[in-house]
Scaffold this motif. Structure first.
Motif, PDB file in Angstrom:
ATOM      1  N   ALA A  17       0.827  -1.203   0.000  1.00 45.52           N
ATOM      2  CA  ALA A  17       0.000   0.000   0.000  1.00 45.52           C
ATOM      3  C   ALA A  17       0.864   1.256   0.000  1.00 45.52           C
ATOM      4  N   SER A  18       1.986   1.210   0.705  1.00 43.85           N
ATOM      5  CA  SER A  18       2.859   2.390   0.772  1.00 43.85           C
ATOM      6  C   SER A  18       3.459   2.711  -0.601  1.00 43.85           C
ATOM      7  N   GLN A  19       3.723   1.704  -1.389  1.00 38.40           N
ATOM      8  CA  GLN A  19       4.250   1.910  -2.736  1.00 38.40           C
ATOM      9  C   GLN A  19       3.204   2.623  -3.607  1.00 38.40           C
ATOM     10  N   LEU A  20       1.961   2.177  -3.535  1.00 37.40           N
ATOM     11  CA  LEU A  20       0.893   2.824  -4.289  1.00 37.40           C
ATOM     12  C   LEU A  20       0.638   4.228  -3.747  1.00 37.40           C
ATOM     13  N   GLN A  21       0.731   4.392  -2.449  1.00 31.64           N
ATOM     14  CA  GLN A  21       0.526   5.701  -1.826  1.00 31.64           C
ATOM     15  C   GLN A  21       1.534   6.718  -2.359  1.00 31.64           C
ATOM     16  N   ARG A  22       2.789   6.303  -2.516  1.00 31.34           N
ATOM     17  CA  ARG A  22       3.820   7.203  -3.062  1.00 31.34           C
ATOM     18  C   ARG A  22       3.520   7.557  -4.519  1.00 31.34           C
ATOM     19  N   LEU A  23       3.096   6.572  -5.303  1.00 31.31           N
ATOM     20  CA  LEU A  23       2.774   6.824  -6.708  1.00 31.31           C
ATOM     21  C   LEU A  23       1.580   7.779  -6.844  1.00 31.31           C
ATOM     22  N   LEU A  24       0.596   7.622  -5.977  1.00 33.22           N
ATOM     23  CA  LEU A  24      -0.557   8.513  -6.002  1.00 33.22           C
ATOM     24  C   LEU A  24      -0.151   9.932  -5.613  1.00 33.22           C
ATOM     25  N   ALA A  25       0.728  10.060  -4.634  1.00 29.79           N
ATOM     26  CA  ALA A  25       1.192  11.378  -4.195  1.00 29.79           C
ATOM     27  C   ALA A  25       1.954  12.082  -5.316  1.00 29.79           C
ATOM     28  N   GLU A  26       2.694  11.326  -6.115  1.00 30.75           N
ATOM     29  CA  GLU A  26       3.408  11.914  -7.250  1.00 30.75           C
ATOM     30  C   GLU A  26       2.444  12.499  -8.271  1.00 30.75           C
ATOM     31  N   ARG A  27       1.224  11.964  -8.324  1.00 30.40           N
ATOM     32  CA  ARG A  27       0.198  12.455  -9.255  1.00 30.40           C
ATOM     33  C   ARG A  27      -0.712  13.493  -8.597  1.00 30.40           C
ATOM     34  N   GLY A  28      -0.398  13.890  -7.359  1.00 30.23           N
ATOM     35  CA  GLY A  28      -1.168  14.939  -6.701  1.00 30.23           C
ATOM     36  C   GLY A  28      -2.251  14.464  -5.758  1.00 30.23           C
ATOM     37  N   LEU A  29      -2.388  13.163  -5.564  1.00 25.41           N
ATOM     38  CA  LEU A  29      -3.397  12.634  -4.649  1.00 25.41           C
ATOM     39  C   LEU A  29      -2.706  12.172  -3.372  1.00 25.41           C
ATOM     40  N   VAL A  30      -2.741  13.018  -2.360  1.00 25.98           N
ATOM     41  CA  VAL A  30      -2.121  12.697  -1.072  1.00 25.98           C
ATOM     42  C   VAL A  30      -3.185  12.039  -0.200  1.00 25.98           C
ATOM     43  N   ILE A  31      -2.914  10.808   0.206  1.00 22.60           N
ATOM     44  CA  ILE A  31      -3.854  10.020   1.001  1.00 22.60           C
ATOM     45  C   ILE A  31      -3.203   9.689   2.332  1.00 22.60           C
ATOM     46  N   SER A  32      -3.957   9.851   3.421  1.00 22.52           N
ATOM     47  CA  SER A  32      -3.430   9.515   4.744  1.00 22.52           C
ATOM     48  C   SER A  32      -3.196   8.006   4.843  1.00 22.52           C
ATOM     49  N   GLY A  33      -2.378   7.630   5.797  1.00 21.42           N
ATOM     50  CA  GLY A  33      -2.075   6.212   5.983  1.00 21.42           C
ATOM     51  C   GLY A  33      -3.311   5.394   6.309  1.00 21.42           C
ATOM     52  N   GLY A  34      -4.196   5.954   7.144  1.00 18.68           N
ATOM     53  CA  GLY A  34      -5.413   5.238   7.516  1.00 18.68           C
ATOM     54  C   GLY A  34      -6.338   5.032   6.333  1.00 18.68           C
ATOM     55  N   LYS A  35      -6.529   6.075   5.535  1.00 20.22           N
ATOM     56  CA  LYS A  35      -7.399   5.949   4.363  1.00 20.22           C
ATOM     57  C   LYS A  35      -6.785   4.996   3.346  1.00 20.22           C
ATOM     58  N   MET A  36      -5.452   5.066   3.175  1.00 28.22           N
ATOM     59  CA  MET A  36      -4.784   4.166   2.233  1.00 28.22           C
ATOM     60  C   MET A  36      -4.941   2.718   2.678  1.00 28.22           C
ATOM     61  N   SER A  37      -4.821   2.489   3.972  1.00 31.83           N
ATOM     62  CA  SER A  37      -4.984   1.135   4.494  1.00 31.83           C
ATOM     63  C   SER A  37      -6.389   0.620   4.225  1.00 31.83           C
ATOM     64  N   HIS A  38      -7.381   1.496   4.393  1.00 32.57           N
ATOM     65  CA  HIS A  38      -8.763   1.080   4.150  1.00 32.57           C
ATOM     66  C   HIS A  38      -9.006   0.826   2.663  1.00 32.57           C
ATOM     67  N   LEU A  39      -8.447   1.666   1.797  1.00 31.87           N
ATOM     68  CA  LEU A  39      -8.601   1.447   0.363  1.00 31.87           C
ATOM     69  C   LEU A  39      -7.917   0.155  -0.064  1.00 31.87           C
ATOM     70  N   TRP A  40      -6.773  -0.122   0.540  1.00 34.80           N
ATOM     71  CA  TRP A  40      -5.966  -1.274   0.165  1.00 34.80           C
ATOM     72  C   TRP A  40      -6.594  -2.588   0.620  1.00 34.80           C
ATOM     73  N   SER A  41      -7.098  -2.614   1.851  1.00 32.91           N
ATOM     74  CA  SER A  41      -7.547  -3.895   2.393  1.00 32.91           C
ATOM     75  C   SER A  41      -9.031  -3.944   2.714  1.00 32.91           C
TER      76      SER A  41
END
Length: 107
Positions: A17-41
């Motif tokens: 999830a952290s790898q996807l989170q970094r890629l999303l941030a590079e495209r301008g979508l900054v997601i918190s760790g909690g929200k990323m965890s929920h989206l991921w799992s």
């Protein structure tokens, strides 16, 4: 609908999830760790269409790969007898009425 982010990401070599989170941030979508965890799992209750656009752009996929329909999970349409039975047990329908004229201002 079934949320399929983890499999769509794995098909593109993204395993964390952290790898996807970094890629999303590079495209301008900054997601918190909690929200990323929920989206991921998890199964998100809602997701912004703009966020979905960014996720699809990062993964190079279509929305149909992330959201899979589950037609069996949808309730069957009511028959006429079901509708009649529901109408008998339903509370009375409230119909708003039009008020003619102006109300008195508060004092």
């Amino acid at each position: 609908m079934q949320w399929n982010l983890r499999l769509a990401a794995a098909n593109r070599g993204i395993w964390q999830a952290s790898q996807l989170q970094r890629l999303l941030a590079e495209r301008g979508l900054v997601i918190s760790g909690g929200k990323m965890s929920h989206l991921w799992s998890g199964q998100p209750a809602s997701i912004k269409l703009a966020d979905l656009d960014v996720i699809c752009a990062v993964l190079g996929c279509e929305v149909g790969e992330l959201l899979l329909p589950e037609p069996d999970a949808v309730a069957a349409p009511l028959t006429d007898t079901d509708t009649d039975a529901a109408a008998v047990n339903a509370p009375p329908r409230i119909v708003p009425r039009r008020r003619d004229g102006r109300s008195i201002p508060p004092r």
